[in-house]
Scaffold this active site. Sequence first.
Site, PDB file in Angstrom:
ATOM      1  N   VAL A  97       0.772  -1.034   0.146  1.00 16.41           N
ATOM      2  CA  VAL A  97       0.031   0.102   0.039  1.00 16.41           C
ATOM      3  C   VAL A  97       1.042   1.332  -0.070  1.00 16.41           C
ATOM      4  O   VAL A  97       1.757   1.434   0.989  1.00 16.41           O
ATOM      5  CB  VAL A  97      -0.981  -0.027   1.271  1.00 16.41           C
ATOM      6  CG1 VAL A  97      -1.738   1.250   1.214  1.00 16.41           C
ATOM      7  CG2 VAL A  97      -1.801  -1.265   1.259  1.00 16.41           C
ATOM      8  N   HIS A 101       2.911   4.224   5.991  1.00 18.17           N
ATOM      9  CA  HIS A 101       2.336   3.570   7.487  1.00 18.17           C
ATOM     10  C   HIS A 101       3.395   2.745   8.074  1.00 18.17           C
ATOM     11  O   HIS A 101       4.342   2.318   7.322  1.00 18.17           O
ATOM     12  CB  HIS A 101       1.298   2.546   7.011  1.00 18.17           C
ATOM     13  CG  HIS A 101       1.592   1.578   5.804  1.00 18.17           C
ATOM     14  ND1 HIS A 101       1.869   1.745   4.680  1.00 18.17           N
ATOM     15  CD2 HIS A 101       2.033   0.298   6.133  1.00 18.17           C
ATOM     16  CE1 HIS A 101       1.869   0.819   3.978  1.00 18.17           C
ATOM     17  NE2 HIS A 101       2.191  -0.201   4.847  1.00 18.17           N
ATOM     18  N   MET A 102       3.240   2.433   9.195  1.00 21.93           N
ATOM     19  CA  MET A 102       4.235   1.818  10.168  1.00 21.93           C
ATOM     20  C   MET A 102       3.448   0.681  10.900  1.00 21.93           C
ATOM     21  O   MET A 102       2.469   0.842  11.408  1.00 21.93           O
ATOM     22  CB  MET A 102       4.879   2.683  11.356  1.00 21.93           C
ATOM     23  CG  MET A 102       5.971   2.212  11.954  1.00 21.93           C
ATOM     24  SD  MET A 102       6.514   3.445  13.443  1.00 21.93           S
ATOM     25  CE  MET A 102       5.137   3.349  14.751  1.00 21.93           C
TER      26      MET A 102
HETATM   27  P1  5GP Z   1       2.765  -2.944   3.563  1.00 24.79           P
HETATM   28  O1  5GP Z   1       2.980  -4.543   2.879  1.00 24.79           O
HETATM   29  O2  5GP Z   1       2.170  -2.246   2.437  1.00 24.79           O
HETATM   30  O3  5GP Z   1       3.582  -2.629   4.471  1.00 24.79           O
HETATM   31  O4  5GP Z   1       1.360  -3.249   4.503  1.00 24.79           O
HETATM   32  C1  5GP Z   1       0.037  -3.094   3.959  1.00 24.79           C
HETATM   33  C2  5GP Z   1      -0.733  -3.733   5.076  1.00 24.79           C
HETATM   34  O5  5GP Z   1      -2.008  -3.105   4.829  1.00 24.79           O
HETATM   35  C3  5GP Z   1      -0.707  -5.189   5.023  1.00 24.79           C
HETATM   36  O6  5GP Z   1      -0.454  -5.942   6.232  1.00 24.79           O
HETATM   37  C4  5GP Z   1      -2.337  -5.535   4.794  1.00 24.79           C
HETATM   38  O7  5GP Z   1      -2.643  -6.611   5.405  1.00 24.79           O
HETATM   39  C5  5GP Z   1      -3.246  -4.496   5.130  1.00 24.79           C
HETATM   40  N1  5GP Z   1      -4.277  -4.107   4.562  1.00 24.79           N
HETATM   41  C6  5GP Z   1      -4.644  -3.775   3.281  1.00 24.79           C
HETATM   42  N2  5GP Z   1      -5.479  -3.594   2.939  1.00 24.79           N
HETATM   43  C7  5GP Z   1      -6.371  -3.339   4.119  1.00 24.79           C
HETATM   44  C8  5GP Z   1      -7.486  -2.738   4.495  1.00 24.79           C
HETATM   45  O8  5GP Z   1      -8.422  -2.872   3.544  1.00 24.79           O
HETATM   46  N3  5GP Z   1      -7.994  -2.678   5.820  1.00 24.79           N
HETATM   47  C9  5GP Z   1      -7.103  -2.890   6.661  1.00 24.79           C
HETATM   48  N4  5GP Z   1      -7.288  -2.640   7.909  1.00 24.79           N
HETATM   49  N5  5GP Z   1      -5.581  -3.357   6.557  1.00 24.79           N
HETATM   50  C10 5GP Z   1      -5.282  -3.467   5.215  1.00 24.79           C
END
Ligand code: 5GP
Length: 111
Positions: A97, A101-102
């Site tokens: 995403v 974010h952390m």
């Molecule tokens: P990244 O891999 O980008 O660091 O982490 C993105 C995180 O967002 C993932 O751990 C995934 O499970 C979470 N995530 C993706 N879509 C959603 C959503 O619609 N709602 C919530 N609460 N978490 C999400």
Amino acid sequence: MEDNCLFCKIVNNELPTEFVYESENLIVFKDIHPQAPVHLLIVPKRHIRSINDLEAKDEKILAEMIMTGKKMAKEMKVAQSGYKLKFNVERGGGQLVFHLHMHLIGGWVNK
Ligand code: 5GP
Ligand code: ZN
């Protein structure tokens, strides 16, 4: 607000999500696919793509994210046992995403 950004939609309540915590500048909510008993995402309200896009003026929000991680860890009762504060940076770093974010991940042991 960035078009088609999932976390901008969550910030703007376009995607119903319960906030564990909210301040003027950031929100905290549970990860939808938790990797541990406690898995929260700490997300600035303003759209920043990734760590790579941080500018000097963003130091304050970055500090607030980390201090909020510390506070949430205490509230979720994982401060003493320990936890991870994690940034995935761009695709090769596991970022899925592209709104900064952390991750706060912990709760494997309960003492
Ligand atoms: P990244 O891999 O980008 O660091 O982490 C993105 C995180 O967002 C993932 O751990 C995934 O499970 C979470 N995530 C993706 N879509 C959603 C959503 O619609 N709602 C919530 N609460 N978490 C999400
Ligand atoms: Zn965004």
